[in-house]
Design an enzyme around this catalytic site. Sequence first.
Site, PDB file in Angstrom:
ATOM      1  N   LYS A   1      -8.620  40.615 -23.074  1.00  0.00           N
ATOM      2  CA  LYS A   1      -7.321  39.933 -23.174  1.00  0.00           C
ATOM      3  C   LYS A   1      -7.080  39.594 -24.635  1.00  0.00           C
ATOM      4  O   LYS A   1      -8.030  39.436 -25.401  1.00  0.00           O
ATOM      5  CB  LYS A   1      -7.327  38.639 -22.349  1.00  0.00           C
TER       6      LYS A   1
HETATM    7  P1  NAD Z   1       7.621  36.699 -17.513  1.00  0.00           P
HETATM    8  O1  NAD Z   1       7.604  36.120 -18.899  1.00  0.00           O
HETATM    9  O2  NAD Z   1       8.380  37.938 -17.234  1.00  0.00           O
HETATM   10  O3  NAD Z   1       8.175  35.595 -16.466  1.00  0.00           O
HETATM   11  C1  NAD Z   1       7.709  34.305 -16.384  1.00  0.00           C
HETATM   12  C2  NAD Z   1       8.684  33.504 -15.540  1.00  0.00           C
HETATM   13  O4  NAD Z   1       8.174  32.177 -15.349  1.00  0.00           O
HETATM   14  C3  NAD Z   1      10.056  33.343 -16.161  1.00  0.00           C
HETATM   15  O5  NAD Z   1      11.047  33.422 -15.148  1.00  0.00           O
HETATM   16  C4  NAD Z   1      10.014  31.935 -16.729  1.00  0.00           C
HETATM   17  O6  NAD Z   1      11.304  31.363 -16.852  1.00  0.00           O
HETATM   18  C5  NAD Z   1       9.192  31.253 -15.650  1.00  0.00           C
HETATM   19  N1  NAD Z   1       8.600  29.993 -16.064  1.00  0.00           N
HETATM   20  C6  NAD Z   1       8.001  29.676 -17.232  1.00  0.00           C
HETATM   21  N2  NAD Z   1       7.594  28.403 -17.213  1.00  0.00           N
HETATM   22  C7  NAD Z   1       7.949  27.917 -16.003  1.00  0.00           C
HETATM   23  C8  NAD Z   1       7.820  26.659 -15.375  1.00  0.00           C
HETATM   24  N3  NAD Z   1       7.234  25.644 -16.010  1.00  0.00           N
HETATM   25  N4  NAD Z   1       8.267  26.532 -14.098  1.00  0.00           N
HETATM   26  C9  NAD Z   1       8.853  27.571 -13.463  1.00  0.00           C
HETATM   27  N5  NAD Z   1       9.020  28.761 -14.014  1.00  0.00           N
HETATM   28  C10 NAD Z   1       8.575  28.928 -15.256  1.00  0.00           C
HETATM   29  O7  NAD Z   1       6.081  36.839 -17.134  1.00  0.00           O
HETATM   30  P2  NAD Z   1       5.461  37.755 -15.984  1.00  0.00           P
HETATM   31  O8  NAD Z   1       5.066  39.053 -16.582  1.00  0.00           O
HETATM   32  O9  NAD Z   1       6.339  37.715 -14.785  1.00  0.00           O
HETATM   33  O10 NAD Z   1       4.090  36.965 -15.706  1.00  0.00           O
HETATM   34  C11 NAD Z   1       4.055  35.815 -14.879  1.00  0.00           C
HETATM   35  C12 NAD Z   1       2.605  35.535 -14.510  1.00  0.00           C
HETATM   36  O11 NAD Z   1       2.042  36.687 -13.870  1.00  0.00           O
HETATM   37  C13 NAD Z   1       1.653  35.245 -15.678  1.00  0.00           C
HETATM   38  O12 NAD Z   1       0.657  34.357 -15.221  1.00  0.00           O
HETATM   39  C14 NAD Z   1       1.015  36.597 -15.963  1.00  0.00           C
HETATM   40  O13 NAD Z   1      -0.246  36.493 -16.621  1.00  0.00           O
HETATM   41  C15 NAD Z   1       0.876  37.102 -14.550  1.00  0.00           C
HETATM   42  N6  NAD Z   1       0.727  38.549 -14.423  1.00  0.00           N
HETATM   43  C16 NAD Z   1       1.696  39.399 -14.906  1.00  0.00           C
HETATM   44  C17 NAD Z   1       1.535  40.760 -14.730  1.00  0.00           C
HETATM   45  C18 NAD Z   1       2.588  41.737 -15.176  1.00  0.00           C
HETATM   46  O14 NAD Z   1       2.428  42.940 -14.914  1.00  0.00           O
HETATM   47  N7  NAD Z   1       3.678  41.295 -15.786  1.00  0.00           N
HETATM   48  C19 NAD Z   1       0.385  41.268 -14.128  1.00  0.00           C
HETATM   49  C20 NAD Z   1      -0.581  40.379 -13.630  1.00  0.00           C
HETATM   50  C21 NAD Z   1      -0.377  39.016 -13.793  1.00  0.00           C
END
Ligand code: NAD
Length: 427
Positions: A115
């Site tokens: 990471k």
């Molecule tokens: P992203 O940046 O696209 O979306 C994050 C979302 O969370 C946004 O809608 C944001 O407004 C919201 N958010 C932020 N703070 C918040 C809060 N305090 N309360 C409510 N909503 C809040 O990110 P993502 O890629 O969707 O990733 C989200 C999670 O999933 C992370 O933990 C990431 O590590 C995990 N993840 C992502 C992927 C991927 O392929 N994108 C894969 C595995 C895990």
Amino acid sequence: MTVLKVPSAANPGHELLQSALAQLDRAAKALNLDPGMHRFLQQSERTLIVALPVTMDAGHLEVYTGYRVQHSTGRGPGKGGIRFHPSVTLEEVQGLAMLMTFKCAVTDLPLGGAKGGVAVDPRKLSSNEVQRLTKRYTAAILPIIGPEQDIPAPDVNTDEQTMAWIVDTVTMMTGKHSPEVVTGKPVELGGSRGRTEATGRGVAFVTLEVLRRQGKEPAETRVAIQGFGNVGSVTAKSLAAAGCRIVAISDVSGGYAAPDGIDVARAIEHVRSNPARTLEGLAGVTRISNAELLAMDVDVLVPAALEGQITRDNAHEIRARIIVEGANGPVTAEADRLLADRGVLIVPDILANAGGVVVSYFEWVQSRAQFYWELEEVEKRLEIYMRRAMELVLAKATVYDCPLREAAFIVAVERVASAITKRGIFP
Ligand code: NAD
């Protein structure tokens, strides 16, 4: 002056790393793991901390701190995203790298866990500043990344544009076109079809599998989703398409509820066309807080925003019977125990959100072969990997009579330890 963040209980990544270590300990105990192997897996194989000077548009110099951690390369090259967020710390990156090792192992990918991150709020930087920061960070970690060493990908606040800048930096520095150095690239630069939707589709797949095994029809299932970014929005879209009722969604701007179901396509379009890129102003819904969303009386709760959202302080308020972890580490170790005692079924992050890394693996394969698959091929193979992992974890949970999280770690730790043992400790 660059101030290195010193790991402490006060930083948000501390709990995530401690939770990952606690899960490793539990699996090690169940497997009667060799104590030396256990100690090896508690540590990161390699940690790089870099100072990143960036000339800002205004002409002055800012210096950011970046990290790249390879937790384990026992099963293959490191794999894991890069996060740009002000709360990034060494401990957070170490914890997320460890989760990647076990996520790749539970889905049986020939990859290890890594990471990266930079402690920065990219929203306060211009696009040119973020580009310079990304390129400097790439140059700084170049000695330890590469298609056979460690393959980065997007994570919070990084996307396919960030990956394209990384490809460009590596190409310029090595003189070789290098799309296989990252995954999550734009399709025109060698990205995989279906990668953007993969995590949310995987989350929806495991959710529907759990419902099917419980004999519950999607049409009678009410779902609340925290976070409406990549993972949350695609999960919402896929579950709604399967017939589930999405009764609440949220993002940084707050929560939005509709007892008869939210029009997910309209919500996605709203975010796309809203200059703030949030749900703010969505019509036909009731405003609620994020805390209220987590406490809603729903069948399924999908936390898909950030880590540490369900803690010992609010675990007692949770009324959902099923939690599917779209985000990494959204339920703390203490909350996990409290919820398990109450019989809440938690599908753990290393299984639930593994769809992203599975298709990242497909992208790496395609980039190396320079042969690109059709979307149907990607989706078909993704389902095979998710189903196989799900069935194995459910079977282990029965054998060990334990929660799914523990079962997933047992599957993963056993595979990682076995690979390292078979290779033999060098020299
Ligand atoms: P992203 O940046 O696209 O979306 C994050 C979302 O969370 C946004 O809608 C944001 O407004 C919201 N958010 C932020 N703070 C918040 C809060 N305090 N309360 C409510 N909503 C809040 O990110 P993502 O890629 O969707 O990733 C989200 C999670 O999933 C992370 O933990 C990431 O590590 C995990 N993840 C992502 C992927 C991927 O392929 N994108 C894969 C595995 C895990």
